[in-house]
Design a protein around this motif. Structure first.
Motif, short mmCIF file in Angstrom:
data_model
loop_
_atom_site.label_atom_id
_atom_site.label_comp_id
_atom_site.label_asym_id
_atom_site.label_seq_id
_atom_site.Cartn_x
_atom_site.Cartn_y
_atom_site.Cartn_z
N SER A 177 70.82 -11.89 51.58
CA SER A 177 71.67 -11.30 51.83
C SER A 177 71.51 -9.77 51.24
O SER A 177 72.35 -8.59 52.30
N SER A 178 70.79 -9.12 50.39
CA SER A 178 70.19 -8.16 49.99
C SER A 178 69.56 -7.14 50.41
O SER A 178 69.42 -6.34 50.01
N ILE A 179 68.43 -8.00 51.00
CA ILE A 179 67.34 -7.44 51.62
C ILE A 179 67.13 -7.37 52.79
O ILE A 179 66.15 -7.06 53.87
N CYS A 180 68.31 -8.50 53.81
CA CYS A 180 67.91 -9.03 55.32
C CYS A 180 68.37 -7.58 56.20
O CYS A 180 69.41 -6.78 55.48
N ALA A 181 66.88 -7.45 56.99
CA ALA A 181 67.43 -6.16 58.08
C ALA A 181 68.54 -7.43 59.39
O ALA A 181 68.42 -8.01 59.46
N ASP A 182 68.64 -6.51 60.04
CA ASP A 182 69.45 -6.51 61.25
C ASP A 182 68.25 -7.08 62.06
O ASP A 182 67.05 -6.44 62.34
N PRO A 183 68.90 -7.96 62.74
CA PRO A 183 67.33 -8.88 63.27
C PRO A 183 66.89 -7.78 64.54
O PRO A 183 65.92 -7.78 65.26
N ASP A 184 67.63 -7.43 64.89
CA ASP A 184 66.79 -6.21 66.20
C ASP A 184 66.29 -4.46 65.11
O ASP A 184 65.73 -4.18 66.10
N SER A 185 66.62 -4.86 64.04
CA SER A 185 65.61 -4.01 63.28
C SER A 185 64.23 -3.95 62.85
O SER A 185 64.06 -2.78 62.92
N TRP A 186 64.13 -4.94 63.12
CA TRP A 186 62.51 -5.08 63.25
C TRP A 186 61.52 -6.15 64.86
O TRP A 186 62.49 -6.59 65.30
N THR A 187 60.66 -5.65 64.92
CA THR A 187 59.74 -6.41 65.94
C THR A 187 58.48 -7.30 65.39
O THR A 187 58.38 -8.59 65.86
N THR A 188 58.47 -7.06 64.15
CA THR A 188 56.83 -7.65 64.28
C THR A 188 57.20 -7.79 62.08
O THR A 188 58.14 -7.24 61.72
N PHE A 189 56.39 -8.43 61.34
CA PHE A 189 56.33 -8.84 59.57
C PHE A 189 54.97 -8.40 59.72
O PHE A 189 53.80 -9.66 59.93
N ILE A 190 55.38 -8.81 58.41
CA ILE A 190 53.65 -9.65 57.20
C ILE A 190 54.11 -10.56 55.92
O ILE A 190 55.48 -10.06 56.00
N GLY A 191 53.57 -12.01 56.47
CA GLY A 191 54.57 -12.77 55.74
C GLY A 191 53.78 -12.64 53.99
O GLY A 191 52.35 -12.50 54.20
N LEU A 192 54.46 -12.70 52.67
CA LEU A 192 53.42 -13.51 51.97
C LEU A 192 53.60 -14.50 51.67
O LEU A 192 54.99 -14.83 50.52
N LEU A 193 52.93 -15.29 51.31
CA LEU A 193 53.21 -16.59 50.43
C LEU A 193 52.55 -16.99 49.14
O LEU A 193 51.75 -17.27 48.78
N ASP A 194 53.59 -17.20 48.45
CA ASP A 194 53.38 -16.78 46.96
C ASP A 194 53.81 -18.90 46.75
O ASP A 194 54.79 -19.00 46.11
N VAL A 195 52.48 -19.53 46.50
CA VAL A 195 52.88 -20.68 46.80
C VAL A 195 51.84 -21.47 45.59
O VAL A 195 50.95 -21.38 44.90
N TYR A 196 52.60 -22.52 45.09
CA TYR A 196 52.28 -23.96 44.15
C TYR A 196 51.09 -23.74 43.93
O TYR A 196 50.74 -24.39 45.88
N GLY A 197 49.77 -23.76 43.75
CA GLY A 197 48.30 -24.55 43.34
C GLY A 197 49.17 -25.77 43.20
O GLY A 197 49.76 -26.98 43.17
N PHE A 198 47.81 -26.56 43.60
CA PHE A 198 46.90 -27.65 43.43
C PHE A 198 47.84 -29.11 42.05
O PHE A 198 47.65 -27.85 41.31
N GLU A 199 48.42 -29.74 41.68
CA GLU A 199 49.03 -29.90 40.63
C GLU A 199 48.29 -31.89 40.35
O GLU A 199 48.09 -32.26 41.04
N SER A 200 48.12 -32.21 39.15
CA SER A 200 47.59 -33.10 39.00
C SER A 200 47.82 -33.38 37.46
O SER A 200 46.84 -32.49 36.46
N PHE A 201 49.47 -34.09 37.12
CA PHE A 201 49.62 -33.98 35.98
C PHE A 201 48.61 -36.06 35.38
O PHE A 201 49.03 -36.26 36.25
N PRO A 202 49.03 -35.77 34.09
CA PRO A 202 48.83 -37.57 33.54
C PRO A 202 50.04 -38.66 34.33
O PRO A 202 49.38 -39.76 34.88
N SER A 203 51.13 -37.87 34.52
CA SER A 203 51.47 -38.80 35.60
C SER A 203 52.26 -37.99 37.04
O SER A 203 52.62 -37.07 36.51
N ASN A 204 51.72 -38.13 37.43
CA ASN A 204 52.46 -37.87 38.91
C ASN A 204 53.94 -38.62 40.19
O ASN A 204 53.44 -39.65 39.76
N SER A 205 54.68 -37.86 40.57
CA SER A 205 55.82 -38.78 41.98
C SER A 205 55.65 -37.75 42.82
O SER A 205 55.14 -36.98 43.00
#
Ligand code: ADP
Ligand code: MG
Length: 964
Positions: A397-425
Motif C-alpha cells: 500500500s505504501s508503494i503501489c501506484a494507481d492501476p491507471d497510472s501505469w501501462t508496462t512493468f519490469i518484474g524482479l523475481l528474487d527467488v530462493y534457489g534449489f534446496e537439499s537438506f539432510p531432511s527435506n519435507s
C-alpha cells in the motif's frame, strides 16, 4: 637436446600428455586470456572445468560479471567496489548505442530491459529473474537495479517524477530489512536464508517513468515458527526482539534477560542480521508507527510464550490433557500478550469441536497430547503467516501506484534457489518444484537463444538430442497421477495413512518414472526425486499433514475474540469468512491444500513470466564465509548446478560445444593435409558437411576456403582410420559443421582432429630425429678425424722439436769439447815438450807395465782436479781415446791406483750404445696449440720406451760401472 627429442618420441606420458592438453587449451581458449572471455558459453571447450577456471580468473581480475549466453552470472565480491555502481557508469550504459557490447554488468541487463519496454515490441513487459543462494547478492542486485531504474526511468525534465521514482525505490529498499527480518532465517547453508520467494513489479507509465511498484510473496516457510532443524534458527525477528528490546520493552513483552524459549533455539549465536533497530527504522519508513510496531512485537512475544506450553499425557481418553507445571505461567503470559481470554485459549488447545449430522450438531472431544501440541503449533503458524501477509500488504500500500497510472512493468523475481537438506519435507518439495518450473522456462529460453546463434552461423540444427526436465515435472505435478496428486488425494480422502503407506503408494503408482528413486539405506519412509540439480530425498512423515495445513475453525474463532488491535486486523470478524469457514471439514468442497495453493500461485507467476521477455541473473557466492578474494571451486560448482548453469553447459555440449574461427582452424589443422595425401593418395572424399556447409562470398577469410575444404576432406579418412574394423562409423556423418565464421564440432570430433594432428606431428618428429642423428653422427666423425690429424701433426712437431734441441745440444757440447781438447792438447804438448827436453835420451815404456813417471803423475793430479770435466770427457763420443780416457775415468771415480791389473776400466763408448739411462716421462704431456679443437687434442701419447720423450737427466750408474 637429444634427450628432449627422445622424451617426446617415447611419449614421456604424464608430462607429454599434460603439455599437449595445455597446448590444446591454449589454442581453444587462450589460457592467458581466460579472464578476458566475458561469455561463459564461449569458453572452449564448454565444460564445467573451463567455466570454473574462467570465473575464477575473472574473479581474481576483479571482474564480477560474466555472461553465460542469455544469463548474467554475478559473483559476490564481498568487498565494496564503488566504481562498479557509480551514477557515471549507469549513465554510460544508458547512453551506449549497444549496451550489450559493453562489459557484462547488471546495468546492461537493466538497460536492455528498459529499451525493450521503450521499443514497445511484444512482449513489452520484462522480467528479471535473480536467483542464487542467500547471501549471494540477490538483494544487492535488486537494489542496484532499482537505483538504476530510479536514474533512467525518471523524466530528466520533471523533478517531480524523479522524486516519485526515488521515493518508491527507497520504500522498496526499506521493505528489504523488514521482509528479511520476518522471512529470513539462519539455515545450515546460510545465515540469512530467505524462507519465501518475492516478485517485485516496477510499474512504468506510457513515458517509461516509474510510478509505483507491487510486491508479491510466495510460500513463506511458516513451519519454522514452531519447528527448527538442529543447528538452525527461527526467523530473525524473534532473536531481534529478545536481544534488542529495551528494559521497558522487556517488561512489557515479558521477555526477561536470559529467558529460555523452546521455539528460540541457538539464541547464543549472534548474527549481523540480529539488528532490531534497523528493522524498526525500516518499518517506520514504510509507515508502520511505533505503537503498531510495539503491538507486532508484543504478539510475537506472545507466540514465544505459547511455545513453552507443554501438555502432560492424559490417563483417560475422555479427559483432556493437563498442562505441565511450568506451562501454567506460560499460558497466562501468552494469553495476556495476545489479549486472549486464558481459559478459552487453553480449552481451544485441549478440546476439539466436531460438527456432525444434518443439523450440524456440535460435539466436543478431548485431544490427545500430540493433538494438543499440533493445535498449539497451528495457532502460532496461523498468527505468524497472517502477520507476514499483513506486512506485505502494508508495504504494497505504501508503494503501489494507481492501476491507471501505469501501462508496462519490469518484474524482479528474487527467488530462493534449489534446496537439499539432510531432511527435506513439503517446503523443499515446493521450492524445488518451483525451481524445476523456472528451470524449464529458462531452458526453453536458452535453447531459443542457442538456436538463434546457430541460425546466424547458417546452421540448421535442432536440439533433438536434448531432453529437458519435463520427466521430473511430470513426476511432481503431472496428470492424472503425480506426487502432488497423490499427496492431495491423501488429504482429500481424509483417511488415516502412515508415512510408510504413502511411500509405498508413491513408489508403486509412479514406478515407471525415470526421476523417482528410493534410498534403501534410509530407515525413515522417504522417496527420492532426481531433480535437474541433483537427487533430493523427501521424508514422507508429516507430509500429508503439512499439505492439509488444517486450521481448526475454533482457533480462528478464538483469535477473533482477541482484544489486541493487531490481531483484530489480522482476524477480522468477517461474516463472509465466518460462513465459509464453518462448514469446512465436513463439506465435500475440494480441500485447498498447500500444494494446490502453491501450484496455483506458481502457475500465475509463470504466466506472468511467459508473458514477458525474461532476463536471468545468477548470483554466485564464491565462498560461504563472506571473504573477499576467496574463490572456492566446490562451492561455486554446487551453485552453478543449482542455478541451472551446468544444464546450460550440457545443452551446449548436446550441440556443438567447440566453435573455432576459420582462421584458427586452418592454422592448427593445416598439417592434416599431409596425412590425407599419405593415407589415401589422390582420393578426395566428399566434404563431410556438403549438405550444411554454406560458404558466404563475404566471409572474411575467403582465401581460407580452399585450405579449409582440403582439411575437411581429410576428416572421413580420419574417422575411418579411428573406427575399429566392423564398426559402422563409416555410415555416421562426420560431426562437423561449417558456419559462416566458425567451424562447429563435437568433443569427439575435436579429439579425432587432435589425434590426426598428433600423428602428423609424430611423423615430423621422427623425420627430424633421423636427420638430426645423421647430422650428429657426421659431425662427430669429422671431429674424430680432425683430432687424429691434429694429434699426428703435434706428435711429429714435438719429435722434430726434440731432435732439433738434441742436435743443438750435441753441437754445443761438440764445440766446447773441441775447444777443450785443443786446449788440453796444447797444455799436454807444452808439458811433454818440457819432459822431452829433460829425458830426451830415455825410451818410453809401454803403458801399464812400468811405474808412472813424474810427468804423468802431475797430469793425473790436474785431471783429478778437473773431474767434472772429465766426466764429460769420459762420456763424449769423440775426443780423448785410449789411455787418456782411462786415466780420466780412474781419476774421476777415484779408483785405487796401487794395483791396476786387479781391475779393468772399460768405457761404454768402446762398445756400442749409450751409457746413460734415460728416465721415462712422468704423466701425460698436454699439447695446447692455438686454433686447434682442444677437447680432441688433449691426448696422452702412448708411453713407449723407444719414443723420444724429452730432455732427460743423464745418469751414470756408478754401481754398475764399478763392476766393469
Ligand atoms: P542475498 O539477497 O542473496 O541474500 P545480499 O544481496 O544480501 O544477498 O548480499 C549479501 C552481502 O554480500 C551484502 O550484504 C553485501 O555485503 C555483499 N554483496 C553482495 N553483492 C555485492 C556487490 N556487488 N558488491 C559488494 N558487496 C556485495
Ligand atoms: Mg536478500
Amino acid at each position: 637436446m637429444a634427450s628432449q627429442v627422445n622424451g617426446h618420441s617415447s611419449g614421456s606420458d604424464a608430462q607429454g600428455g599434460k603439455s599437449l592438453r595445455e597446448d590444446l587449451q591454449e589454442f581453444l581458449g587462450g589460457e592467458a586470456l581466460l579472464h578476458e572471455l566475458d561469455d561463459l558459453t564461449k569458453v572452449n571447450p564448454v565444460t564445467l572445468e573451463t567455466v570454473l577456471r574462467c570465473l575464477q580468473a575473472r574473479y581474481a581480475a576483479d571482474m564480477f560479471y560474466t555472461s553465460a549466453g542469455c544469463t548474467l552470472v554475478a559473483l559476490n565480491p564481498f568487498k565494496p567496489v564503488p566504481q562498479l555502481y557509480s551514477p557515471a557508469l549507469m549513465r554510460e550504459y544508458h547512453a551506449a548505442p549497444q549496451p550489450q557490447k559493453l562489459r557484462p554488468h547488471i546495468f546492461a541487463v537493466g538497460e536492455q530491459t528498459y529499451r525493450n519496454v521503450q521499443s514497445l515490441i511484444e512482449p513489452v513487459n520484462q522480467s528479471i529473474i535473480v536467483s542464487g543462494e542467500s547471501g549471494a547478492g540477490k538483494t544487492w542486485t535488486s537494489r542496484c537495479l532499482m537505483k538504476f531504474y530510479a536514474v533512467v526511468a525518471a523524466s530528466p525534465t520533471s523533478l517531480e517524477s524523479h522524486k516519485i521514482a526515488e521515493r518508491i525505490e527507497q520504500r522498496i529498499l526499506n521493505s528489504n530489512p523488514v521482509m528479511e527480518a520476518f522471512g529470513n532465517a539462519c539455515t545450515l547453508r546460510n545465515n540469512n536464508s530467505s524462507r519465501f520467494g518475492k516478485f517485485i513489479q516496477l510499474q512504468l507509465n506510457s513515458a517509461q517513468q516509474m510510478t509505483g511498484a507491487a510486491v508479491q510473496t510466495y510460500l513463506l516457510e511458516k513451519t519454522r515458527v514452531t519447528c527448527q532443524a538442529s543447528s538452525e534458527r527461527n526467523f530473525h525477528i524473534f532473536y531481534q526482539i529478545c536481544k534488542g528490546a529495551s528494559v521497558d520493552e522487556r517488561l512489557q513483552w515479558h521477555l526477561p534477560e536470559g529467558a529460555s524459549f523452546s521455539w528460540l533455539p541457538n539464541p547464543e549465536r549472534t548474527l549481523e542480521e540480529d539488528c532490531f533497530q534497523v528493522t524498526r527504522e525500516a518499518m517506520l519508513h514504510l509507515g508502520i508507527d511505533i505503537p503498531t510496531q510495539n503491538n507486532i512485537f508484543q504478539v510475537l512475544a506472545g507466540l514465544l510464550h505459547l511455545g513453552n506450553i507443554w501438555f502432560a499425557d492424559s490417563k483417560d481418553e475422555a479427559q483432556s490433557c493437563q498442562l505441565m507445571d511450568d506451562a501454567k505461567c506460560s499460558i497466562r503470559t501468552s494469553a495476556s500478550l495476545l489479549q486472549l481470554p486464558e481459559d478459552p485459549l487453553l480449552e481451544t488447545l485441549q478440546i476439539r469441536t466436531i460438527r456432525a449430522g444434518r443439523q450440524q450438531q456440535v460435539f466436543q472431544k478431548p485431544c490427545s497430547r500430540a493433538e494438543c501440541d499440533t493445535r498449539r503449533d497451528c495457532l502460532a503458524k496461523l498468527v505468524y503467516a497472517r502477520l507476514f501477509d499483513w506486512l506485505v500488504s502494508v508495504i504494497n500500500s505504501s508503494i503501489c501506484a494507481d492501476p491507471d497510472s501505469w501501462t508496462t512493468f519490469i518484474g524482479l523475481l528474487d527467488v530462493y534457489g534449489f534446496e537439499s537438506f539432510p531432511s527435506n519435507s513439503l517446503e523443499q518439495l515446493c521450492i524445488n518444484y518451483a525451481n524445476e518450473k523456472l528451470q524449464q522456462h529458462f531452458v526453453a529460453h536458452y535453447l531459443r537463444a542457442q538456436q538463434e546463434e546457430y541460425a546466424v552461423e547458417g546452421l540448421d540444427w535442432s536440439f533433438v538430442n536434448y531432453q529437458d526436465n519435463q520427466a521430473c515435472l511430470d513426476l511432481i505435478e503431472g496428470s492424472p497421477i503425480s506426487i502432488c496428486s497423490l499427496i492431495n488425494e491423501e488429504c482429500r480422502l481424509n483417511r488415516p495413512s502412515s508415512a510408510a503407506q504413502l511411500q509405498t503408494r508413491i513408489e508403486s503408482t509412479l514406478a515407471g518414472s525415470p526421476c523417482l528413486g528410493h534410498n534403501k539405506l534410509s530407515r525413515e519412509p522417504s522417496f527420492i526425486v532426481v531433480h535437474y540439480a541433483g537427487p533430493v530425498q523427501y521424508h514422507t512423515a508429516g507430509l500429508v499433514e503439512k499439505n492439509k495445513d488444517p486450521v481448526p475453525p475454533e482457533l480462528t474463532r478464538l483469535l477473533q475474540q482477541s482484544q489486541d488491535p493487531l490481531l483484530k486486523v489480522l482476524f477480522p470478524m468477517d461474516p463472509e469468512e465466518k460462513s465459509q469457514e464453518e462448514p469446512s471439514g465436513q463439506s465435500r468442497a475440494p480441500v485447498l491444500t498447500v500444494v494446490s495453493k502453491f501450484k496455483a500461485s506458481l502457475e500465475q507467476l509463470l504466466q506472468v513470466l511467459h508473458s514477458t521477455t525474461p532476463h536471468y541473473i545468477r548470483c554466485i557466492k564464491p565462498n560461504s564465509q563472506g571473504q573477499a578474494h576467496t574463490f572456492l571451486q566446490e562451492e561455486v560448482l554446487s551453485q552453478l548446478e543449482a542455478c541451472g548453469l551446468v544444464e546450460t553447459i550440457h545443452i551446449s555440449a548436446a550441440g556443438f560445444p567447440i566453435r573455432i574461427p576459420h582462421q584458427n582452424f586452418v592454422e592448427r589443422y593445416e598439417l592434416l593435409r599431409r596425412l590425407c595425401t599419405r593415407t589415401s593418395p589422390g582420393s578426395h572424399s566428399p566434404s563431410p558437411d556438403e549438405g550444411h556447409s554454406e560458404w558466404s562470398p563475404h566471409t572474411k577469410g575467403a582465401t581460407l576456403q580452399p585450405l579449409l575444404q582440403d582439411i575437411l576432406h581429410t576428416l572421413p579418412a580420419l574417422t575411418q582410420a579411428a573406427a575399429t574394423p566392423g564398426d559402422p562409423a563409416e555410415a555416421t556423418p562426420v560431426p562437423v559443421h561449417c558456419g559462416r565464421t566458425k567451424v562447429f564440432m563435437t568433443d569427439s570430433m575435436l579429439e579425432l582432429l587432435e589425434c590426426g594432428r598428433a600423428q602428423v606431428l609424430e611423423q615430423c618428429a621422427c623425420c627430424i630425429q633421423g636427420s638430426w642423428r645423421r647430422h650428429r653422427h657426421r659431425k662427430q666423425e669429422r671431429q674424430r678425424q680432425a683430432a687424429t690429424l691434429i694429434q699426428a701433426a703435434i706428435r711429429s712437431w714435438l719429435a722434430r722439436k726434440h731432435i732439433q734441441r738434441m742436435h743443438a745440444a750435441a753441437t754445443a757440447i761438440k764445440r766446447t769439447w773441441q775447444k777443450w781438447r785443443i786446449r788440453m792438447a796444447f797444455l799436454a804438448s807444452k808439458e811433454l815438450d818440457g819432459v822431452q827436453e829433460k829425458h830426451v835420451s830415455q825410451v818410453p815404456l809401454p803403458l801399464g807395465s812400468l811405474l808412472l813417471p813424474q810427468a804423468q803423475t802431475s797430469l793425473l793430479e790436474a785431471i783429478i782436479r778437473l773431474w767434472p770435466l772429465g766426466l764429460v770427457l769420459a762420456n763424449a763420443a769423440v775426443g780423448v781415446r785410449g789411455f787418456q780416457r782411462k786415466l780420466v775415468v780412474w781419476a774421476c771415480l777415484q779408483l785405487p791406483m796401487g794395483n791396476p791389473s786387479s781391475y779393468a776400466v772399460q768405457t761404454a763408448q768402446e762398445q756400442a750404445g749409450v751409457t746413460s739411462i734415460r728416465a721415462l716421462p712422468q704423466g701425460s704431456i698436454k699439447f695446447h696449440c692455438r686454433k686447434s679443437p682442444l677437447p680432441y687434442a688433449d691426448i696422452c701419447p702412448e708411453p713407449s720406451l723407444h719414443s723420444v720423450t724429452g730432455f732427460n737427466q743423464i745418469l751414470l750408474e756408478r754401481h754398475s760401472l764399478g763392476h766393469m
